[in-house]
Write a protein that holds these residues in place. Structure first.
Motif, PDB file in Angstrom:
ATOM      1  N   UNK A 145       1.252   7.783   4.875  1.00 58.22           N
ATOM      2  CA  UNK A 145       0.988   8.463   3.612  1.00 58.22           C
ATOM      3  C   UNK A 145       1.644   7.689   2.465  1.00 58.22           C
ATOM      4  N   UNK A 146       1.247   8.016   1.258  1.00 55.44           N
ATOM      5  CA  UNK A 146       1.857   7.372   0.092  1.00 55.44           C
ATOM      6  C   UNK A 146       3.362   7.620   0.064  1.00 55.44           C
ATOM      7  N   UNK A 147       3.777   8.799   0.510  1.00 59.28           N
ATOM      8  CA  UNK A 147       5.210   9.080   0.583  1.00 59.28           C
ATOM      9  C   UNK A 147       5.907   8.033   1.453  1.00 59.28           C
ATOM     10  N   UNK A 148       5.273   7.645   2.561  1.00 61.43           N
ATOM     11  CA  UNK A 148       5.866   6.659   3.463  1.00 61.43           C
ATOM     12  C   UNK A 148       6.046   5.306   2.788  1.00 61.43           C
ATOM     13  N   UNK A 149       5.147   4.979   1.854  1.00 62.74           N
ATOM     14  CA  UNK A 149       5.292   3.715   1.118  1.00 62.74           C
ATOM     15  C   UNK A 149       6.599   3.731   0.324  1.00 62.74           C
ATOM     16  N   UNK A 150       6.908   4.864  -0.272  1.00 60.61           N
ATOM     17  CA  UNK A 150       8.169   4.978  -1.018  1.00 60.61           C
ATOM     18  C   UNK A 150       9.361   5.031  -0.076  1.00 60.61           C
TER      19      UNK A 150
END
Length: 186
Positions: A145-150
């Motif tokens: 998820x995009x959260x994982x990118x952060x």
């Protein structure tokens, strides 16, 4: 005193502000790593790394995924202490030997999802966070998820502190990590 001869602090010689932190590390590991004893020269640097690392450990990435982030940063930054320590973590967690070997060698990982993660970490490092759209798409297509990118950026930050500090203070490999010793490929 030579420039790189950072003091290896003990509970008695460390700045008072960092002594409880050092004791916490000693309890966690069963010994005080020399890297920590030397980083204690700056209580803020040691506490800063440990605080950021604590947040990274609470991130939405699975434990094995966090280790992929750490070992990718550690091998890229050639930190023999971090590679050895986190190799031990992977061994104790029962990770596949092929995965550990590939991470230590900096070669493609056997599992597609973890390889997508490793490639994304490298893209974050190579592009200083300005990851090309195709690299982000590949990461997301692997189920992240995009959260994982952060979360990856958080891990890169934490282990940039650790790897740079370990190299700056010329931290030796502690005896309990000797079986996981690592040197960069030539």
């Amino acid at each position: 005193m030579p420039e790189r001869d950072f003091p290896t602090h003990t509970s008695e010689t460390a700045p008072a502000a960092v002594r409880p932190t050092m004791e916490g590390v000693r309890q966690k590991f069963g010994y005080l790593p020399v890297a920590v004893a030397r980083m204690a020269e700056s209580p803020e640097a040691l506490k800063g790394f440990l605080t950021v690392n604590r947040f990274f450990e609470a991130a939405a990435l699975a434990p094995i995924e966090r280790e992929v982030v750490v070992l990718t940063v550690a091998t890229r930054n050639e930190c023999h202490v971090c590679v050895a320590l986190h190799t031990g973590v992977l061994h104790r967690s029962g990770a596949a030997p092929e995965l550990i070997e590939a991470l230590r060698a900096g070669t493609p990982l056997p599992a597609h999802r973890l390889e997508a993660l490793r490639r994304f970490v490298l893209a974050v490092l190579d592009h200083r966070g300005d990851v090309p759209d195709d690299e982000l798409r590949a990461f997301l297509a692997a189920g992240f998820a995009k959260r994982n990118a952060l979360d990856v950026v958080l891990g890169v930050g934490a282990y940039t502190i650790s790897t740079f500090a370990n190299r700056l203070v010329d931290a030796p490999l502690d005896a309990p990590l000797a079986e996981y010793a690592w040197t960069p490929a030539a």
